[in-house]
Each structure stands twice: as structure tokens, then as C-alpha cells.
Design an enzyme around this catalytic site. Sequence first.
Site, PDB file in Angstrom:
ATOM      1  N   ARG A 112      -2.697  -0.809  -8.211  1.00 27.36           N
ATOM      2  CA  ARG A 112      -4.030  -0.424  -7.735  1.00 27.36           C
ATOM      3  C   ARG A 112      -4.107   1.093  -7.862  1.00 27.36           C
ATOM      4  O   ARG A 112      -3.291   1.816  -7.283  1.00 27.36           O
ATOM      5  CB  ARG A 112      -4.245  -0.823  -6.280  1.00 27.36           C
ATOM      6  CG  ARG A 112      -5.561  -0.248  -5.696  1.00 27.36           C
ATOM      7  CD  ARG A 112      -5.558  -0.255  -4.171  1.00 27.36           C
ATOM      8  NE  ARG A 112      -5.707  -1.591  -3.657  1.00 27.36           N
ATOM      9  CZ  ARG A 112      -5.244  -1.987  -2.475  1.00 27.36           C
ATOM     10  NH1 ARG A 112      -4.563  -1.139  -1.721  1.00 27.36           N
ATOM     11  NH2 ARG A 112      -5.424  -3.222  -2.068  1.00 27.36           N
TER      12      ARG A 112
ATOM     13  N   ASP B 144       0.824  -1.211   0.000  1.00 26.38           N
ATOM     14  CA  ASP B 144       0.000   0.000   0.000  1.00 26.38           C
ATOM     15  C   ASP B 144       0.855   1.257   0.000  1.00 26.38           C
ATOM     16  O   ASP B 144       1.988   1.259   0.499  1.00 26.38           O
ATOM     17  CB  ASP B 144      -0.911   0.020   1.223  1.00 26.38           C
ATOM     18  CG  ASP B 144      -2.129  -0.871   1.049  1.00 26.38           C
ATOM     19  OD1 ASP B 144      -2.529  -1.109  -0.092  1.00 26.38           O
ATOM     20  OD2 ASP B 144      -2.678  -1.310   2.077  1.00 26.38           O
TER      21      ASP B 144
END
Length: 308
Positions: A185, A132
Amino acid sequence: MLRALFISLSASRSLRSLAERSSIGRRVSNRFVAGTGVEDALRVTLAVNQAGPSVSIDNLGENVTNAEEAKESAHLYHQLLDEISARKLNANVSLKLTHMGLDVDENLARDQVTALVAKAAAMSPRNFVRVDMEGSPYTQRTLDFVHELHRVPGNEGCVGAVIQSYMRRSEADVAKLLGEKIRIRLCKGAYKEAEDIAFQKKSEVDANYVKLMKTLMKSGVYHGLATHDENIINQAKAFATSERISRDAFEFQMLYGIRRDLQQRLINDGWRIRVYIPFGTEWYPYFMRRLAERPANALFVARNLLRK
């Protein structure tokens, strides 16, 4: 003012205790967080899988302050990967480098994430670790590490990055990641950043998202489009149709508990959906920090508490 308020609330032990015991607190946590333990995350993952979507599991936490906490975080991810395989769940994992100890000992964090990616790559079927993105002080280090991990023989396709469309640098970062066929992402971004490094207007953030989205969709690499914005989702669907991009060439990604009605509609229409499922004891400070990063999220969450 609201941002400072939410940051203050996130550090309040008394309010945390009250929230964890109150009916509204339990409703919020049950709606948007799977629970506090690994079994909770796995139970919810199975239920989501049975409804159609795949899953990415995240153990809540960031910026750990000692090596023991970092090692415990990594241990939980090893346990998750083992159970995903044993239970044949359609799921991967997402983690933050600061949760793996980046602020404590960079070598420790690198070793722990390297081991997790190696484990995911060795599984049958192979799994995937999403690293992330955090605030801008970590952007370059995070991307450098993902590039490094992806170049390790056997890791190709088993580790990916997150790109935030509000960052002005993101177009260049996407080009570099695509040069090595690294999965991305794409999200809009939630941290507070200065105007010189991040777009401030929603219209600019959205426009950059759509621009980057189209680049990703045409790249031939499997990416995730993380958004609950129905207008952007409709643009992605129209672009896929006009460009003859297969519906299994990418996936939409949404948060657990948000727009479950839309998630199911997309599944029913043949689009791929991955649901991001957070779990852990840090749900209250996590939730408050998310509101602090973007206070408008408070209204968004309130609306979604009333949705299906």
C-alpha cells in the site's frame, strides 16, 4: 504549536468525554469512524460493499502497554476474519504491530500476527492482512517481519506492507519488497520525521509518490494506491492507459468518509476502490493524534465534513 496542542488534546479525559457526548464529536466520529465495536465495523463494511468498493478494516489503537490489551486486539482480528468469511464480505484487515504488543513483548506480537496471517491464508477464499507502517523507529522491524511472514509456505500473497513516499529510503524498500512479490500500500505518510530521513516539501513527497506509483503499477503485483489527491489519481489513470495496465491490476484506496463522491466516480468508471474503515473506542485519541501528526489535516477534515 498546533502539533503540541493536538497532542495535549488527545490526552485530555475531560475533552474526550465532551467530544464523545457532543453533536459535533458524534458527527466527526460517525463520518470518519465506523463505530466502537466489531458489529459496527461489519455493518458499515456491508454498506460500503453494496456501493461497490472493497474494504480494509482496522481496529483503532497502537502502542498497547500490556499483554492483555495485545491479546484482546488479536482476538478482535480473529473475530473480524471469521465474520468476513461467514458474511461473505469483500474485505481484509489492517493492523499495527504496536497494537499487537510489539512494545510489550516482541515474541508475543510476532506470534499473534503470524497466527492471523496463517488464518487469512487458510480461509476460502484466501484473505489478506496488511501490516501498517508506523513511525520511523519501527520501519525496519516492520519490513523485516513482513518479509519473514511472506516467506512462510502458504502465506504468499496473504500479507503485505505499507510504504510512505515521504521517507527517503522508500525506493530501496520498494525494490526489496517487489523482489519477493509482496503487495504494497503506497501512501504519502503522516508521522513527523526528521529532514535527514524524510522529504519535508509537499512537492518532493508528491514527486516521490508518483515515481514509486509507476514502479508499482508496472510490477505485475497487485498493489494499493492510497491517496485522495485527485491530481495523482488522474496521473495514475493516464499511466495505466498509456502502459496498457488493466484496471483490475491495482486498486485505489481511500479513507472512510473522505471524498465519497470521488470514490463513487472511480467505481462508476470501472476502477477498483478499497475503503479503509477504522473502528473502536479509541476514536478520539486516534483522531487527535492524526491531527497532531499533520495539523493541515484539520482543514482537510473540515472541508470533507461538508462534502458528500
